[in-house]
Scaffold this active site. Structure first.
Site, PDB file in Angstrom:
ATOM      1  N   ARG A  49       1.158  -1.315  -0.176  1.00 36.52           N
ATOM      2  CA  ARG A  49      -0.034   0.424   0.158  1.00 36.52           C
ATOM      3  C   ARG A  49       1.178   1.346   0.203  1.00 36.52           C
ATOM      4  O   ARG A  49       0.719   1.948  -0.696  1.00 36.52           O
ATOM      5  CB  ARG A  49      -0.786  -0.198   1.235  1.00 36.52           C
ATOM      6  CG  ARG A  49      -1.503   1.307   1.128  1.00 36.52           C
ATOM      7  CD  ARG A  49      -3.023   1.367   2.161  1.00 36.52           C
ATOM      8  NE  ARG A  49      -3.022   0.838   3.608  1.00 36.52           N
ATOM      9  CZ  ARG A  49      -2.171   0.757   4.981  1.00 36.52           C
ATOM     10  NH1 ARG A  49      -0.598   1.524   4.507  1.00 36.52           N
ATOM     11  NH2 ARG A  49      -2.626  -0.560   5.827  1.00 36.52           N
ATOM     12  N   TYR A 102     -17.126  17.881 -14.006  1.00 34.23           N
ATOM     13  CA  TYR A 102     -17.779  16.222 -13.966  1.00 34.23           C
ATOM     14  C   TYR A 102     -18.503  16.075 -12.112  1.00 34.23           C
ATOM     15  O   TYR A 102     -19.025  16.646 -11.250  1.00 34.23           O
ATOM     16  CB  TYR A 102     -16.357  15.693 -13.677  1.00 34.23           C
ATOM     17  CG  TYR A 102     -16.599  14.170 -13.371  1.00 34.23           C
ATOM     18  CD1 TYR A 102     -17.410  13.468 -14.740  1.00 34.23           C
ATOM     19  CD2 TYR A 102     -16.562  13.599 -12.214  1.00 34.23           C
ATOM     20  CE1 TYR A 102     -18.175  12.114 -14.798  1.00 34.23           C
ATOM     21  CE2 TYR A 102     -17.033  11.974 -12.408  1.00 34.23           C
ATOM     22  CZ  TYR A 102     -17.314  11.155 -13.699  1.00 34.23           C
ATOM     23  OH  TYR A 102     -17.596  10.218 -13.826  1.00 34.23           O
ATOM     24  N   ASP A 176      -8.386  19.505 -12.995  1.00 31.87           N
ATOM     25  CA  ASP A 176      -8.589  18.218 -14.233  1.00 31.87           C
ATOM     26  C   ASP A 176      -7.641  18.377 -15.392  1.00 31.87           C
ATOM     27  O   ASP A 176      -9.121  18.769 -15.834  1.00 31.87           O
ATOM     28  CB  ASP A 176     -10.096  18.237 -13.781  1.00 31.87           C
ATOM     29  CG  ASP A 176     -10.468  16.812 -13.747  1.00 31.87           C
ATOM     30  OD1 ASP A 176     -10.208  15.950 -15.081  1.00 31.87           O
ATOM     31  OD2 ASP A 176     -11.603  16.120 -13.534  1.00 31.87           O
ATOM     32  N   LYS A 201     -10.000   7.496 -18.261  1.00 32.46           N
ATOM     33  CA  LYS A 201     -10.572   7.624 -20.004  1.00 32.46           C
ATOM     34  C   LYS A 201      -9.819   7.374 -21.123  1.00 32.46           C
ATOM     35  O   LYS A 201      -8.614   6.503 -20.728  1.00 32.46           O
ATOM     36  CB  LYS A 201     -11.447   9.124 -19.466  1.00 32.46           C
ATOM     37  CG  LYS A 201     -11.842   9.761 -18.752  1.00 32.46           C
ATOM     38  CD  LYS A 201     -12.795   8.672 -18.780  1.00 32.46           C
ATOM     39  CE  LYS A 201     -13.956   9.046 -17.382  1.00 32.46           C
ATOM     40  NZ  LYS A 201     -14.298   9.934 -16.463  1.00 32.46           N
TER      41      LYS A 201
HETATM   42  C1  LIG Z   1     -14.389  10.470 -15.551  1.00 30.49           C
HETATM   43  C2  LIG Z   1     -14.156  11.567 -14.075  1.00 30.49           C
HETATM   44  C3  LIG Z   1     -13.590  11.971 -13.244  1.00 30.49           C
HETATM   45  C4  LIG Z   1     -13.795  10.257 -12.352  1.00 30.49           C
HETATM   46  O1  LIG Z   1     -12.715  10.033 -12.172  1.00 30.49           O
HETATM   47  P1  LIG Z   1     -12.996   7.438 -12.002  1.00 30.49           P
HETATM   48  O2  LIG Z   1     -11.964   7.775 -12.882  1.00 30.49           O
HETATM   49  O3  LIG Z   1     -14.639   7.417 -12.249  1.00 30.49           O
HETATM   50  O4  LIG Z   1     -13.219   7.818 -11.054  1.00 30.49           O
HETATM   51  C5  LIG Z   1     -13.477  12.579 -12.672  1.00 30.49           C
HETATM   52  N1  LIG Z   1     -13.230  14.281 -14.217  1.00 30.49           N
HETATM   53  C6  LIG Z   1     -13.501  13.853 -15.086  1.00 30.49           C
HETATM   54  C7  LIG Z   1     -13.366  15.259 -16.428  1.00 30.49           C
HETATM   55  C8  LIG Z   1     -14.420  12.844 -15.617  1.00 30.49           C
HETATM   56  O5  LIG Z   1     -14.456  12.220 -16.869  1.00 30.49           O
END
Ligand SMILES: *Cc1c(COP(=O)(O)O)cnc(C)c1O
Length: 386
Positions: A49, A102, A176, A201
């Site tokens: 961890r 998001y 982000d 993504k």
């Molecule tokens: C999908 C997404 C998240 C969250 O990520 P997860 O891997 O699903 O927890 C955060 N910000 C954006 C812009 C996203 O598209």
């Protein structure tokens, strides 16, 4: 610094990290590591961890792609975001956030962080002066949080301007960078303090892995985040770390193709009489196209559009597609389409959605890497039958 793809392929895969000279970094599943003596200093690996050789290799690669000093891998994008909040904020602190975020991030802010006395103030961050005004007004503002481009309206935040107002008020700027990917945009080089990604993504790119990433340059910030990565424990397992490293090697190739297809589909849709409006930062009609040209190296593969004729038509259109899959998520090699008002953004009250610009008939398309001609034919056929 070596080129982007050379870094993506080689960083973290160095022969010195392997016993046998593996070209591909091995997956280290061992949870615990032998010591010769009880008194041995706590160097090297102790417990997975805290640190694990495969995750370490991935974290080096992640850092290299953002041009950052440090990278951290988490079990999801939201795990990464939770760790940032728990590591850096306390009761009574305020986050100034872009109002177009998001949905899961908003839920984390409002349903979880709020219970610990952390407040969020939303602003339209397309105008840096809105961020500055809230920073000046709130003495408890510790953090500014933006996405750019945003989901699903592809609004942009001027990162250089926002980083200047954030740092002049002593606030940490979190960006982000999921939609642009590090191939097209590096927020740290524009003044951001922390970059966060849903690695689920574009970074992994194959819709087969949930993961999150954080990149920073400041060693104090890194130490605090790393301490909390271990203390909270939402780490990325070794197998998933290896799978993400595998995906990252082709990030540049995939992003080039995502963008190539997206640009041409955006132009095709814009020219169609059946389409009312197209939102894509690469189009000159995008209200912030100039800013996109300035702070991004490309426009990525996400676009949104509205058909003439209302929500029922939008539903028929997305249900008539054969290649483009009707599904949530984005950034995979396969094209994915959805209606935010009915799917990803259904939990936002309708009035607020409309105020932000998310109409009932808005369609969001994550353009994949399939052959452009096939995607356009699929779209045209569905437009005809809708
Ligand atoms: C999908 C997404 C998240 C969250 O990520 P997860 O891997 O699903 O927890 C955060 N910000 C954006 C812009 C996203 O598209």
């Amino acid at each position: 610094m070596r080129g982007f793809t050379t870094r993506a392929v080689h960083v973290g895969e160095e022969p010195s990290r392997s016993l046998y000279g593996d070209v591909v970094h091995p997956i280290h599943l061992s949870v615990t590591f032998r010591k010769k003596r009880v008194s041995e200093a706590e160097e090297g690996y102790v417990y997975s961890r805290t640190s694990n050789p495969t995750r370490d290799a991935l974290e080096k690669k992640l850092a290299a792609l953002e041009g950052a000093k440090y990278g951290l891998a988490f079990s999801s994008g939201l795990a990464a975001e939770s760790t940032i909040i728990l590591a850096l904020l306390s009761k009574g602190d305020t986050i100034i956030a872009f109002d177009d975020l998001y949905g899961g991030t908003k839920r984390l802010f409002e349903r979880v962080a709020a219970r610990f006395g952390i407040r969020v103030v939303y602003v339209d961050a397309r105008r840096p002066e809105n961020v500055e005004r809230e920073l000046a007004r709130s003495r408890s503002a510790r953090m500014v949080w933006v996405e750019t481009p945003t989901n699903p309206l592809l609004k942009l935040a001027d990162l250089r301007a926002i980083s200047e107002v954030s740092s002049s008020h002593g606030a940490i700027l979190v960006v982000d960078n999921t939609f642009a990917s590090p191939y097209f945009q590096n927020p740290l080089s524009l003044g951001a303090d922390i970059v966060v990604h849903s690695a689920t993504k574009y970074l992994s790119g194959h819709s087969d892995l949930v993961a999150g990433a954080v990149m920073v340059n400041d060693s104090e910030l890194y130490e605090r985040l790393r301490y909390h990565q271990n203390a909270i424990g939402a780490v990325l397992p070794p197998f998933d770390s290896w799978l993400l490293m595998r995906g990252l090697k082709t990030l540049a190739l995939r992003m080039e193709r995502h963008q190539y297809n997206a640009m041409r589909i955006a132009e095709h849709l814009e020219a169609s009489s059946k389409v009312a409006r197209v939102i894509y930062p690469g189009l000159e009609s995008h209200p912030q196209h100039e800013l996109a040209r300035k702070q991004m190296r490309g426009y990525s593969g996400m676009l949104s559009f509205e058909l003439e004729g209302g929500p029922a038509r939008a539903v028929r259109f997305v249900e008539n597609l054969k290649i483009i899959a009707l599904a949530e998520s984005l950034g995979g090699v396969e094209s994915l389409i959805e209606i935010p008002a009915l799917m990803t953004h259904a939990s936002i009250p309708r009035e607020e959605r409309l105020r932000l610009g998310i109409s009932d008939s808005l369609i969001r398309l994550s353009v994949g890497i399939e052959d452009l001609e096939d995607l356009i034919e699929d779209i045209d056929n569905a437009l005809k039958t809708a």
